[in-house]
Design a protein around this motif. Sequence first.
Motif, PDB file in Angstrom:
ATOM      1  N   VAL A  36      40.028  44.088  24.819  1.00  0.00           N
ATOM      2  CA  VAL A  36      38.890  44.592  25.582  1.00  0.00           C
ATOM      3  C   VAL A  36      37.785  43.547  25.513  1.00  0.00           C
ATOM      4  N   MET A  56      33.799  41.995  34.219  1.00  0.00           N
ATOM      5  CA  MET A  56      33.784  43.455  34.206  1.00  0.00           C
ATOM      6  C   MET A  56      34.783  44.049  35.198  1.00  0.00           C
ATOM      7  N   ARG A  57      34.871  43.477  36.394  1.00  0.00           N
ATOM      8  CA  ARG A  57      35.814  44.012  37.378  1.00  0.00           C
ATOM      9  C   ARG A  57      37.267  43.807  36.935  1.00  0.00           C
ATOM     10  N   GLN A 106      38.356  43.715  33.983  1.00  0.00           N
ATOM     11  CA  GLN A 106      38.615  44.607  32.856  1.00  0.00           C
ATOM     12  C   GLN A 106      38.793  46.050  33.311  1.00  0.00           C
ATOM     13  N   TYR A 107      37.908  46.546  34.178  1.00  0.00           N
ATOM     14  CA  TYR A 107      37.903  47.968  34.520  1.00  0.00           C
ATOM     15  C   TYR A 107      38.688  48.310  35.777  1.00  0.00           C
ATOM     16  N   GLY A 111      37.783  51.427  38.010  1.00  0.00           N
ATOM     17  CA  GLY A 111      36.762  52.095  37.223  1.00  0.00           C
ATOM     18  C   GLY A 111      35.405  51.437  37.342  1.00  0.00           C
ATOM     19  N   PHE A 112      35.393  50.128  37.652  1.00  0.00           N
ATOM     20  CA  PHE A 112      34.107  49.444  37.791  1.00  0.00           C
ATOM     21  C   PHE A 112      33.318  49.988  38.966  1.00  0.00           C
TER      22      PHE A 112
END
Length: 494
Positions: free
Chosen positions: A440, A455-456, A458-459, A462-463
Amino acid sequence: MSTTSSTGEVSGRSYLRGQIARELVAAIGPEHVSQDPAELQAQAADWSWYSKYLAFKNLDQPAADIAVRPANTAEVERVVQIASDYRIPVVTRGGGSGTQGGTFAPYGGISLDLSRLTEIVEIDEDSLIVTTGAGIDGPTLEATLNEKGLTLAHYPGSYHLGATIGGFIAARGSGVVSTKYGKAEDQVLQLEVVVPPGKTVRTLPVPSHAAGPDLLQSFVGSEGTLGVITQASLRVDPLPETRGFLSFSFPDIFAGIEAGRLIMTHRLRPAVIRLYDEADSYKLRDWVGTPFTGTLMVIMCDGSNELVDYETKAITSLVEKAGGTSLGPEVGQTWWDGKYEPYAKGKLPQPPLMYGTFDQVARFADLPTIYRAKKKIIEEEFAQYGARYTAHLSHWYDWGAMLYDRFYVDEPPTDPAEAMDLHDRLWDAGILTGLDNGGVLNDHHGVGIKLGRFMRPQYGTGFELMRQLKDAWDPDGIMNPGKLGFGPPRNSAW
């Protein structure tokens, strides 16, 4: 303050800046509003490599146009109201000890310094809860608690670098005893937060409730992108009766990871487990004075004499089962006594050295693969630059641990554009390798502007839910724009 250009003409931007500054002065007083360039540069600076490198090269930090220091929540409300009226950015600043460019103001606006919000409102000794202003620093609060036999038990590396309670919470910070006492997100119970267009929200008195979604944890870790944390109530603990220290060597870091896994999955609760690979163990020797160089684990248990005696014996048995060899208590004690030495003046890495700390977190099953893959990609793909990789594991959970791994380049390019390009490529390689192998993005340093681009990945979808939340709570995007991957302000008149 001047609102004229060098030709004597009043420009629209400078006039607007002057108008806003005058409103801010009326709201919080002239001595707490500044447009001094040196002050604005100081407000923008943090402990990120970017910030230190810009200072090293005598280049400007991305700074705000106006700096303010409100005294209380009501004054913070007024500042956010003015910013909302004019649709200009607000960049909240705590102690400036972050490492992710969170205090940078790439779109200008207002730097909102919380250093005057230092009142300790209440120490509830029945419930073991302290309520305090967000601008107080850790050592100041701790000294007051210690007088009553209490501790916040949150001792991060930034402890003596000015880190504040609000900063702990906004970045989901972690301290050296988090394995037992938890991170800031586990210690915080209630928040007071100012949100656009200048309203104050108070979360529920405690977080463990079946009364809908937990609003508290939406603000925790939001890094100023949803609102300004002005006051917090946190769990405190009694000062421990005693501390017991252990230290062990291992044939390699993977045996050490297995030992840590056994400790945590047997639900023992040492306050500290630190596992250093060989390269980090050498740094520890030079910085702290631990005599051992190899794969080293130091452990500290605290509490009553009976508890510490039980835990140290049980942990020793498990660690030896995993292949560890006891080095006695002295190395652990030396580490504890010198735990802040790596952050002392002259010991923290500084430019021209290039460096970066990934601190990704993962399940036990994924940690060995992540370590191998990141070490390989940093040291092999960037061999032409002499890149080095070191790591230790410093925050442990029931299910895994945080890998505090770092890259170093001793002689980076001298051209700033080339250096920043190499810096970002190293980050891309390390972070994406971690994500690809089950890690993570970040454990406790936060995201800021530096890691927003991840961030995108990773998620995923969900982002978009996060973006929708941001848009609903901050429709003009003025709260710390550019951080957490949320992009620039919208509809800005600035």
